[in-house]
Design a protein around this motif. Structure first.
Motif, short mmCIF file in Angstrom:
data_model
loop_
_atom_site.label_atom_id
_atom_site.label_comp_id
_atom_site.label_asym_id
_atom_site.label_seq_id
_atom_site.Cartn_x
_atom_site.Cartn_y
_atom_site.Cartn_z
N GLN A 36 -19.38 -5.78 6.45
CA GLN A 36 -18.63 -5.66 5.21
C GLN A 36 -17.19 -5.32 5.57
O GLN A 36 -16.92 -4.29 6.18
CB GLN A 36 -19.21 -4.58 4.30
N LYS A 37 -16.27 -6.22 5.22
CA LYS A 37 -14.86 -6.07 5.58
C LYS A 37 -14.74 -5.93 7.09
O LYS A 37 -15.17 -6.83 7.81
CB LYS A 37 -14.23 -4.91 4.82
N GLN A 96 -24.30 -8.53 -4.50
CA GLN A 96 -24.83 -7.23 -4.11
C GLN A 96 -25.64 -7.37 -2.83
O GLN A 96 -25.99 -8.49 -2.40
CB GLN A 96 -25.68 -6.61 -5.23
N THR A 119 -24.23 -2.28 -4.39
CA THR A 119 -23.04 -3.12 -4.52
C THR A 119 -22.07 -2.94 -3.35
O THR A 119 -21.13 -3.72 -3.21
CB THR A 119 -22.29 -2.81 -5.84
N THR A 120 -22.30 -1.92 -2.53
CA THR A 120 -21.45 -1.67 -1.37
C THR A 120 -22.26 -0.99 -0.29
O THR A 120 -23.28 -0.35 -0.57
CB THR A 120 -20.24 -0.80 -1.74
N ASP A 122 -20.52 1.00 1.93
CA ASP A 122 -19.64 2.10 2.30
C ASP A 122 -20.04 3.37 1.54
O ASP A 122 -19.84 3.47 0.33
CB ASP A 122 -18.19 1.74 1.99
N ASP A 125 -17.58 4.90 -0.94
CA ASP A 125 -17.25 4.19 -2.17
C ASP A 125 -17.94 4.85 -3.36
O ASP A 125 -19.13 5.19 -3.29
CB ASP A 125 -17.69 2.73 -2.04
N TYR A 128 -21.28 3.45 -4.40
CA TYR A 128 -22.37 3.41 -3.43
C TYR A 128 -23.63 4.07 -3.99
O TYR A 128 -23.62 5.25 -4.34
CB TYR A 128 -21.95 4.12 -2.15
#
Length: 326
Positions: A36-37, A96, A119-120, A122, A125, A128
């Motif tokens: 992710q990223k 997601q 949805t994340t 991290d 976040d 989260y």
């Protein structure tokens, strides 16, 4: 991941990039990964599902476990369950993250595959939060000749979702899912994608001697490649784990090895196995990150009397489009 000896879940693990690399000690079995990223997230077997993050695939930082408390339905599947969750699989769809995971009783096919969404990835976040969606597939002794563990989600060329899974018994299975990725599509469509010979005199409740598990389907070069693990894991110096492969032009198979033998008839070409450094290696996953293909698995190191190690290697492809580990 069948018959995981829990004591090995507490052994220290060193991350290896290629053959040797510096790394941080972490606890890992049955590794899967996603990016992710600019951050890689590693999910693996452990209490509540263990999670680690890394910026460079070398230094790994522990993150919060997925389930602080065990899934509410787990005790109804496996009476001796203690939130030690096996063999996750992670992917990103429908905006997601989907995390499939296994709940099972030791040495039985009293098992179920569940899924949680977020949805994340991290933990910092504000959004989260892992939300469990419950059981996707369940197996029961003396009813099913398959085991609902070791899930892997794959989409075919029509974007139809399929879940590959299984260990021992009558082989590895694949079932079509609904677009929600949380339930089996109707009418049900099942396929056996790999199988090894099982002694016929064994009771249905016995896992048997056709040792295979952990399918992972990787799309590349116009093929669906099925990686899977043969033989025995989690036994230290007695571990005989190895990774084999077959491929197919269609997601449901038949998957054929390099000699043209079907995986459903005992076929399988060796990708990696025990050597001068490892008693056995297996339970792999495979990915493309930033234009490079990787295979990820764990092995039982000889110089430390069978300590499991996380191994990450790049893959290239030979002239016949079979994977070669660098």
């Amino acid at each position: 991941m069948v018959y995981k000896n829990i004591k090995y879940a507490f052994l220290l693990l060193i991350v290896l990039i290629g053959s040797v690399s510096s790394a941080q000690e972490i606890v890992v079995h049955d590794p899967v990964m996603i990016k992710q990223k600019d951050t890689y997230y590693l999910f693996c077997t452990g209490h509540g599902i263990s999670v680690f993050s890394s910026k460079d695939l070398k230094k790994w930082n522990p993150e919060p476990q997925v389930f602080k408390d065990k899934p509410v339905w787990a005790d109804g599947v496996a009476a001796d369950f203690k939130n030690h969750i096996w063999a996750p699989d992670v992917s990103f769809h429908n905006n997601q993250y989907y995390l499939y995971y296994s709940v099972s009783a030791f040495a039985k096919n009293t098992s179920a595959i569940g899924v949680a969404v977020n949805t994340t990835l991290d933990p910092k976040d504000k959004n989260y939060k892992w939300v469990d969606q419950g059981i996707v597939i369940q197996s029961q002794p003396n009813r099913d000749m398959w085991n609902a563990i070791d899930p892997n989600l794959i989409f075919d060329e029509n974007n139809t979702p399929w879940l590959a899974f299984g260990s021992f018994w009558e082989g590895l299975k694949m079932v079509k899912l609904n677009p929600d990725l949380k339930s089996i599509a109707q009418p049900q469509e099942w396929h056996t994608i790999a199988k090894r010979k099982r002694s016929f005199e064994l009771a249905d409740s016995d896992p048997g001697d056709g040792a295979l598990e952990a399918p992972f389907i990787f799309k590349k070069n116009g093929y669906y490649y099925q990686f899977l693990s043969w033989d025995l894991c989690c036994r230290g110096e007695k571990s005989t784990y190895k990774v084999v492969i077959g491929r197919s032009k269609t997601v449901t198979g038949p998957y054929l090895d390099k000699e043209g033998k079907s995986l459903a008839e005992g076929g399988g070409s060796i990708v990696v196995q025990g050597d001068e450094n490892y008693f056995g290696v297996g339970h792999n996953s495979a990915y493309t990150f930033d234009g490079k293909d990787y295979i990820i698995y764990h092995g039982y190191e000889k110089k430390t009397n069978g300590t499991p190690r996380l191994i990450i290697k790049e893959m290239s492809w030979d002239a016949d489009l079979w994977p070669v580990l660098k």
